[in-house]
Design a protein around this motif. Structure first.
Motif, short mmCIF file in Angstrom:
data_model
loop_
_atom_site.label_atom_id
_atom_site.label_comp_id
_atom_site.label_asym_id
_atom_site.label_seq_id
_atom_site.Cartn_x
_atom_site.Cartn_y
_atom_site.Cartn_z
N HIS A 58 32.89 -37.34 -26.48
CA HIS A 58 32.14 -36.64 -25.47
C HIS A 58 32.39 -36.75 -24.24
O HIS A 58 32.28 -35.77 -23.32
CB HIS A 58 30.63 -36.74 -25.87
CG HIS A 58 30.13 -38.32 -25.84
ND1 HIS A 58 29.95 -39.25 -24.85
CD2 HIS A 58 30.11 -39.12 -26.89
CE1 HIS A 58 29.82 -40.17 -24.97
NE2 HIS A 58 29.70 -40.19 -26.22
N ARG A 59 33.10 -37.76 -23.76
CA ARG A 59 33.46 -37.97 -22.43
C ARG A 59 34.69 -37.13 -22.20
O ARG A 59 35.49 -37.25 -23.11
CB ARG A 59 33.68 -39.40 -22.29
CG ARG A 59 32.42 -40.25 -22.05
CD ARG A 59 32.52 -41.68 -21.40
NE ARG A 59 31.40 -42.64 -21.88
CZ ARG A 59 31.31 -43.85 -21.83
NH1 ARG A 59 32.57 -44.52 -22.15
NH2 ARG A 59 30.08 -44.24 -22.15
N ASP A 73 34.54 -34.13 -21.65
CA ASP A 73 34.42 -32.64 -22.20
C ASP A 73 34.68 -31.50 -21.12
O ASP A 73 35.31 -30.53 -21.33
CB ASP A 73 32.86 -32.33 -22.44
CG ASP A 73 32.62 -32.63 -24.05
OD1 ASP A 73 33.59 -32.91 -24.63
OD2 ASP A 73 31.65 -32.67 -24.35
N HIS A 74 34.62 -31.91 -19.64
CA HIS A 74 34.64 -31.01 -18.59
C HIS A 74 36.26 -31.28 -17.83
O HIS A 74 36.16 -30.95 -16.78
CB HIS A 74 33.49 -30.78 -17.91
CG HIS A 74 32.25 -30.75 -18.69
ND1 HIS A 74 32.18 -29.25 -19.53
CD2 HIS A 74 31.30 -31.32 -18.93
CE1 HIS A 74 31.23 -29.23 -19.91
NE2 HIS A 74 30.58 -30.37 -19.73
N GLN A 75 36.99 -32.08 -18.30
CA GLN A 75 38.07 -32.87 -17.84
C GLN A 75 39.49 -32.21 -18.53
O GLN A 75 39.23 -32.49 -19.79
CB GLN A 75 38.03 -34.03 -17.54
CG GLN A 75 36.95 -34.54 -16.67
CD GLN A 75 36.71 -36.05 -16.66
OE1 GLN A 75 37.80 -36.85 -16.98
NE2 GLN A 75 35.52 -36.53 -16.10
N GLU A 76 40.54 -32.03 -17.97
CA GLU A 76 41.59 -31.39 -18.70
C GLU A 76 42.23 -32.57 -19.40
O GLU A 76 42.57 -32.49 -20.59
CB GLU A 76 42.56 -31.10 -17.62
CG GLU A 76 43.93 -30.49 -18.19
CD GLU A 76 44.92 -29.88 -17.38
OE1 GLU A 76 45.96 -29.88 -17.59
OE2 GLU A 76 44.59 -29.69 -16.11
N GLY A 84 40.62 -34.87 -21.20
CA GLY A 84 39.66 -34.98 -22.34
C GLY A 84 40.21 -34.20 -23.65
O GLY A 84 39.78 -34.75 -24.74
N ARG A 129 41.34 -36.20 -28.60
CA ARG A 129 39.97 -36.22 -27.91
C ARG A 129 40.27 -37.63 -27.14
O ARG A 129 40.45 -38.47 -27.94
CB ARG A 129 38.98 -35.97 -28.66
CG ARG A 129 38.54 -34.71 -28.97
CD ARG A 129 38.26 -33.65 -27.92
NE ARG A 129 37.31 -34.40 -26.86
CZ ARG A 129 36.03 -34.05 -26.38
NH1 ARG A 129 35.66 -32.83 -26.76
NH2 ARG A 129 35.40 -34.51 -25.57
#
Length: 141
Positions: free
Chosen positions: A30-31, A33-36, A38, A56
């Motif tokens: 889940h960490r 999620d909004h970063q390339e 990730g 992931r």
């Protein structure tokens, strides 16, 4: 809830329980999620086999999980998938497990080989059940 009397429905419930547990216990789920950083594709263009693999990653700690999906009704024995690090891997989830209603396809040798695959310097040979997902983790000392 009577449908849980049927093994195939109970298997889906068990899969979701275990997937939720994996999500809450592994930050890589889940960490980021909004970063390339990730998510990175390992195999995203094998349209002939319909096998897809990605990593992931928790950008903060660098911890990561490998996901491999076989999206066809075809069994794939000894499928080569690239991995980012050398070492032994363990299966965290296998959607083909008997507890989920699958056939129980086993992974026998999960030690990477120093051979290139999918742009990675190491590879694993996996037995991919039809319509299945594997989640693997590098074993760390």
């Amino acid at each position: 809830w009577y449908v849980l009397d049927y093994p195939e429905h109970k298997g889906v419930q068990t899969w979701l329980r275990d997937l939720n547990h994996l999500y809450s216990s592994h930050a890589a789920m889940h960490r980021g999620d909004h970063q390339e950083a990730g998510l990175s594709w390992i195999a995203g263009n094998d349209s002939d086999a319909s096998v897809y693999a990605f990593v992931r990653r928790d950008p903060g700690s660098g911890a990561w999980l490998l996901f491999v999906s076989n999206l066809t009704p075809v069994y794939r024995e000894g499928y080569s998938v690239g991995v980012p690090e050398a070492g032994s891997y363990r299966v965290l989830l296998n959607s083909d497990g008997g507890e989920y209603g699958g056939f129980g396809t086993m992974q026998t040798d999960l030690h990477s080989r120093p051979e290139e695959s999918h742009g990675q310097g190491q590879r694993l040979l996996l037995n991919l059940a039809p319509n299945s997902v594997l989640v693997l983790e590098l074993e760390r000392d």
